[in-house]
Design a protein around this motif. Sequence first.
Motif, PDB file in Angstrom:
ATOM      1  N   LEU A 138       0.834  -1.209   0.000  1.00 43.05           N
ATOM      2  CA  LEU A 138       0.000   0.000   0.000  1.00 43.05           C
ATOM      3  C   LEU A 138       0.870   1.262   0.000  1.00 43.05           C
ATOM      4  CD1 LEU A 138      -2.940   1.056   0.198  1.00 43.05           C
ATOM      5  CD2 LEU A 138      -2.589   1.178   2.663  1.00 43.05           C
TER       6      LEU A 138
ATOM      7  N   ASP B  40       2.419   1.728  -3.314  1.00 43.85           N
ATOM      8  CA  ASP B  40       1.466   2.266  -4.300  1.00 43.85           C
ATOM      9  C   ASP B  40       1.201   3.750  -4.081  1.00 43.85           C
ATOM     10  OD1 ASP B  40       1.280  -0.148  -5.489  1.00 43.85           O
ATOM     11  OD2 ASP B  40      -0.757  -0.624  -4.847  1.00 43.85           O
ATOM     12  N   MET B  41       1.363   4.207  -2.842  1.00 38.12           N
ATOM     13  CA  MET B  41       1.116   5.624  -2.555  1.00 38.12           C
ATOM     14  C   MET B  41       2.325   6.497  -2.854  1.00 38.12           C
ATOM     15  SD  MET B  41      -0.862   5.578   1.030  1.00 38.12           S
ATOM     16  CE  MET B  41      -2.537   5.000   1.172  1.00 38.12           C
ATOM     17  N   GLY B  42       3.416   5.872  -3.264  1.00 41.57           N
ATOM     18  CA  GLY B  42       4.586   6.672  -3.634  1.00 41.57           C
ATOM     19  C   GLY B  42       5.701   6.657  -2.615  1.00 41.57           C
TER      20      GLY B  42
ATOM     21  N   ASP C  50      12.497   5.078   1.979  1.00 41.64           N
ATOM     22  CA  ASP C  50      11.562   5.341   3.077  1.00 41.64           C
ATOM     23  C   ASP C  50      11.164   4.029   3.768  1.00 41.64           C
ATOM     24  OD1 ASP C  50       9.732   6.468   4.782  1.00 41.64           O
ATOM     25  OD2 ASP C  50       8.145   6.609   3.281  1.00 41.64           O
TER      26      ASP C  50
ATOM     27  N   PRO D 259       7.131  -3.230  -8.697  1.00 41.61           N
ATOM     28  CA  PRO D 259       7.433  -2.425  -9.892  1.00 41.61           C
ATOM     29  C   PRO D 259       7.930  -1.029  -9.548  1.00 41.61           C
ATOM     30  CG  PRO D 259       5.068  -2.612  -9.572  1.00 41.61           C
ATOM     31  CD  PRO D 259       5.701  -3.526  -8.579  1.00 41.61           C
TER      32      PRO D 259
ATOM     33  N   HIS E 237      -2.308   2.977 -12.257  1.00 41.50           N
ATOM     34  CA  HIS E 237      -1.741   3.580 -11.029  1.00 41.50           C
ATOM     35  C   HIS E 237      -0.363   3.002 -10.714  1.00 41.50           C
ATOM     36  CE1 HIS E 237      -2.728   0.346  -8.088  1.00 41.50           C
ATOM     37  NE2 HIS E 237      -3.875   0.210  -8.721  1.00 41.50           N
TER      38      HIS E 237
ATOM     39  N   ALA F 150       0.976   0.140 -10.384  1.00 40.70           N
ATOM     40  CA  ALA F 150       1.221  -1.054  -9.575  1.00 40.70           C
ATOM     41  C   ALA F 150       1.740  -2.182 -10.452  1.00 40.70           C
ATOM     42  CB  ALA F 150      -0.063  -1.489  -8.869  1.00 40.70           C
TER      43      ALA F 150
ATOM     44  N   ARG G 268       3.607  -3.022 -14.563  1.00 46.28           N
ATOM     45  CA  ARG G 268       4.234  -2.441 -15.752  1.00 46.28           C
ATOM     46  C   ARG G 268       3.866  -3.319 -16.940  1.00 46.28           C
ATOM     47  NH1 ARG G 268       9.857   0.554 -14.398  1.00 46.28           N
ATOM     48  NH2 ARG G 268       8.977   2.005 -15.880  1.00 46.28           N
TER      49      ARG G 268
ATOM     50  N   ARG H  22      12.984   3.440 -12.413  1.00 45.54           N
ATOM     51  CA  ARG H  22      12.204   2.978 -11.257  1.00 45.54           C
ATOM     52  C   ARG H  22      12.191   4.047 -10.160  1.00 45.54           C
ATOM     53  NH1 ARG H  22      12.810   0.010  -6.515  1.00 45.54           N
ATOM     54  NH2 ARG H  22      11.069  -1.392  -6.085  1.00 45.54           N
TER      55      ARG H  22
ATOM     56  N   PRO I 228       7.948   6.724  -7.722  1.00 46.27           N
ATOM     57  CA  PRO I 228       7.245   7.188  -6.514  1.00 46.27           C
ATOM     58  C   PRO I 228       6.686   8.611  -6.655  1.00 46.27           C
ATOM     59  CG  PRO I 228       9.227   6.018  -5.875  1.00 46.27           C
ATOM     60  CD  PRO I 228       9.259   6.154  -7.370  1.00 46.27           C
TER      61      PRO I 228
ATOM     62  N   ARG J 122       3.564   8.336  -8.642  1.00 45.43           N
ATOM     63  CA  ARG J 122       2.487   7.667  -7.883  1.00 45.43           C
ATOM     64  C   ARG J 122       1.817   8.629  -6.904  1.00 45.43           C
ATOM     65  NH1 ARG J 122       6.368   3.062  -7.390  1.00 45.43           N
ATOM     66  NH2 ARG J 122       5.679   1.519  -8.913  1.00 45.43           N
ATOM     67  N   ARG J 123       2.561   9.601  -6.395  1.00 46.62           N
ATOM     68  CA  ARG J 123       1.973  10.530  -5.424  1.00 46.62           C
ATOM     69  C   ARG J 123       0.949  11.456  -6.075  1.00 46.62           C
ATOM     70  NH1 ARG J 123       7.632  11.982  -2.262  1.00 46.62           N
ATOM     71  NH2 ARG J 123       8.043   9.816  -1.672  1.00 46.62           N
TER      72      ARG J 123
ATOM     73  N   TYR K 203      -9.763   1.225  -3.409  1.00 50.13           N
ATOM     74  CA  TYR K 203      -9.872  -0.221  -3.615  1.00 50.13           C
ATOM     75  C   TYR K 203     -11.226  -0.725  -3.125  1.00 50.13           C
ATOM     76  CZ  TYR K 203      -4.768   0.361  -3.697  1.00 50.13           C
ATOM     77  OH  TYR K 203      -3.500   0.781  -3.969  1.00 50.13           O
TER      78      TYR K 203
ATOM     79  N   ARG L 243      -8.503  -1.366   1.983  1.00 51.64           N
ATOM     80  CA  ARG L 243      -7.066  -1.409   2.315  1.00 51.64           C
ATOM     81  C   ARG L 243      -6.676  -0.317   3.301  1.00 51.64           C
ATOM     82  NH1 ARG L 243      -4.130  -3.487  -3.218  1.00 51.64           N
ATOM     83  NH2 ARG L 243      -5.805  -4.903  -3.771  1.00 51.64           N
TER      84      ARG L 243
ATOM     85  N   LEU M 140      -5.203   0.729   6.931  1.00 51.44           N
ATOM     86  CA  LEU M 140      -4.276   0.097   7.862  1.00 51.44           C
ATOM     87  C   LEU M 140      -4.967  -0.009   9.224  1.00 51.44           C
ATOM     88  CD1 LEU M 140      -0.895   1.727   6.810  1.00 51.44           C
ATOM     89  CD2 LEU M 140      -1.889  -0.457   6.133  1.00 51.44           C
TER      90      LEU M 140
ATOM     91  N   LEU N 279      -1.782   9.425   5.705  1.00 54.80           N
ATOM     92  CA  LEU N 279      -0.662   8.603   5.258  1.00 54.80           C
ATOM     93  C   LEU N 279       0.018   9.105   3.973  1.00 54.80           C
ATOM     94  CD1 LEU N 279       0.924   6.120   6.014  1.00 54.80           C
ATOM     95  CD2 LEU N 279      -0.782   4.711   4.862  1.00 54.80           C
ATOM     96  N   PRO N 280      -0.731   9.407   2.903  1.00 57.40           N
ATOM     97  CA  PRO N 280      -0.046   9.869   1.681  1.00 57.40           C
ATOM     98  C   PRO N 280       0.727  11.168   1.907  1.00 57.40           C
ATOM     99  CG  PRO N 280      -2.326   9.286   1.228  1.00 57.40           C
ATOM    100  CD  PRO N 280      -2.184   9.299   2.713  1.00 57.40           C
TER     101      PRO N 280
ATOM    102  N   ILE O 222       3.927  10.319   3.687  1.00 61.63           N
ATOM    103  CA  ILE O 222       4.863   9.700   2.734  1.00 61.63           C
ATOM    104  C   ILE O 222       5.523  10.773   1.877  1.00 61.63           C
ATOM    105  CG2 ILE O 222       4.941   8.297   0.629  1.00 61.63           C
ATOM    106  CD1 ILE O 222       2.878   6.441   1.977  1.00 61.63           C
TER     107      ILE O 222
ATOM    108  N   ARG P 255      -8.468   9.327   1.805  1.00 54.44           N
ATOM    109  CA  ARG P 255      -7.030   9.057   1.699  1.00 54.44           C
ATOM    110  C   ARG P 255      -6.561   9.190   0.243  1.00 54.44           C
ATOM    111  NH1 ARG P 255      -5.491   3.048   3.040  1.00 54.44           N
ATOM    112  NH2 ARG P 255      -6.434   2.800   0.998  1.00 54.44           N
TER     113      ARG P 255
END
Lengths: 298, 221
Positions: free
Chosen positions: A201, A204-206, A211, A298, B51, B53, B55, B73, B77, B80-81, B87, B91, B93, B104-105, B108, B152
């Motif tokens: 998760l 997927d959020m970046g 990190d 990925p 998104h 997840a 390729r 690669r 990230p 993805r942000r 979902y 999902r 936590l 959370l995002p 991150i 989220r």
Amino acid sequence: MARPPRVRRSRGRDPLGLRRALSDRLLPALVAAMALLAALALAGAQGAAELTARWEAGAAAAVTVQLPPAAASGGRLERALAALEALPEVAEARVMSEAQMQALLRPWLGEAPAVALPLVIELRLAELPASPDELAGRIAAAVPGGVVESHGVWVARLVALARSLQTVALAALVLVAGIAAAVVAVAVRAGIAARRAAIALLHDMGATDTDIAGRFAGRAGLLVGTGALLGTLLAAPVLAGFADLAAPLLGQVPAGSVAGLPWGSVPWAALALLPLLGAALGWLTAQVTVRRWLRRLP
Amino acid sequence: MVRFDDVGLRYGSGPAPEVLRDVSFVLPQGSFHWLLGPSGAGKSSLLGLMHLALRPSRGEVEVLGQPLSRLRRGALPGLRRRIGVVYQDFRLLPHLTVFDNVALPMRIAGRAEAQLRADVGEMLRWTGLDAKAGALPATLSGGEQQRVALARAVVMRPALLVADEPTGNLDGVQARRVLALLREMHRLGTTVVVATHAEGLVAEHPAPALRMEEGRLVAHG
């Protein structure tokens, strides 16, 4: 404008739930046991090194050559000294003075010995020979009629033994570090398995590999460092006890009581490094383990 | 913008059949699209590619103007942000509060706590969950959990929002509420793609659709 809500966020900085996934009991307990072993191995290596140095120093002046009293005249003593100093293994050849000889023999012969005393040449060796017997033979050949006393033979064997002990202790230290790294890797893999969905998760959020791996590494470093600190604290009195038992080997008298233990003999500086090295080992192992696992994403 | 150009997707490295075959389409920036099709048609795989997840095994996927084949690669990230994901199974936590799940995002992304509190508070009010900020997900209803997941997904103001069966586990009332929030994000300029089986909802909210069957895109429009 409405105030933002005040909420409980005690675990907001631990989104992977690593406080539960990497238990604060089992891993530190295992590491504490290994730190105790590491401390023993470290102290053993250090003790063996000290014994080696002490015995080597003793052996360096432990070869003597005796000449009959008549050698004092006719230049025989000077020739013997020159021949001995020409040997590459000999750093210094020195005639023991009459006063030294009398002092040494006083318990047996009294103040004024009635017998003529031999001449004694003390040899300081540049380094311990690989074969003390061979060296003794060469010295005897260089000084015809001289009597060579080389108790450096058994000293050299003791030194070799001490060196072997030192090597074994260092090998044990490396082995303990390797096992500790393996234990951390297994614990981290179990943590990854327990938090697989959360890791995916965050990914997927970046979240970056740095990190995610950093969260595991920080937790592993803390737990391993704590365990290593506990093990080190346990090791200190054990080592002081061993030092007390070994006191006779160093020409000291055992204390025989807790209060009199030779705390100064405990290798505090090396012990202080153990928790730091343990934390670094845990951090690095977790980084490598998590980053390798993350490569499949990925 | 999202662009798929002759995309194929195969799981694993063996000779497994492709789960997506020859998929090509373009979604303009700021559009709303349904993603329709029976189970196993490849909808989730398509969203996974969107998104990042997954390729593609072949072809080119371009997300928010970035062709994935040319991205290292380490650059993923950051991309993805800018994408929000909702979902079917939420999902969330379970050990984090509603507030911390929504935050959370932002954490991150390294946002400051002060800014984070204001933004998360706003999202919770938007989804009607401000009174539940300190609750754990297990204490919430399915509809509430999905709204937390939606909050989220949008708290970072994503340029692309993908939702995989977001109403699949909800009753009709909760499903309409979640859909209304998704439509609102679209009105705010976000590109939204919603995969669903709920033909009723689609009928209530007409929009362009991608229709998948057996890994192929069979209709677009």
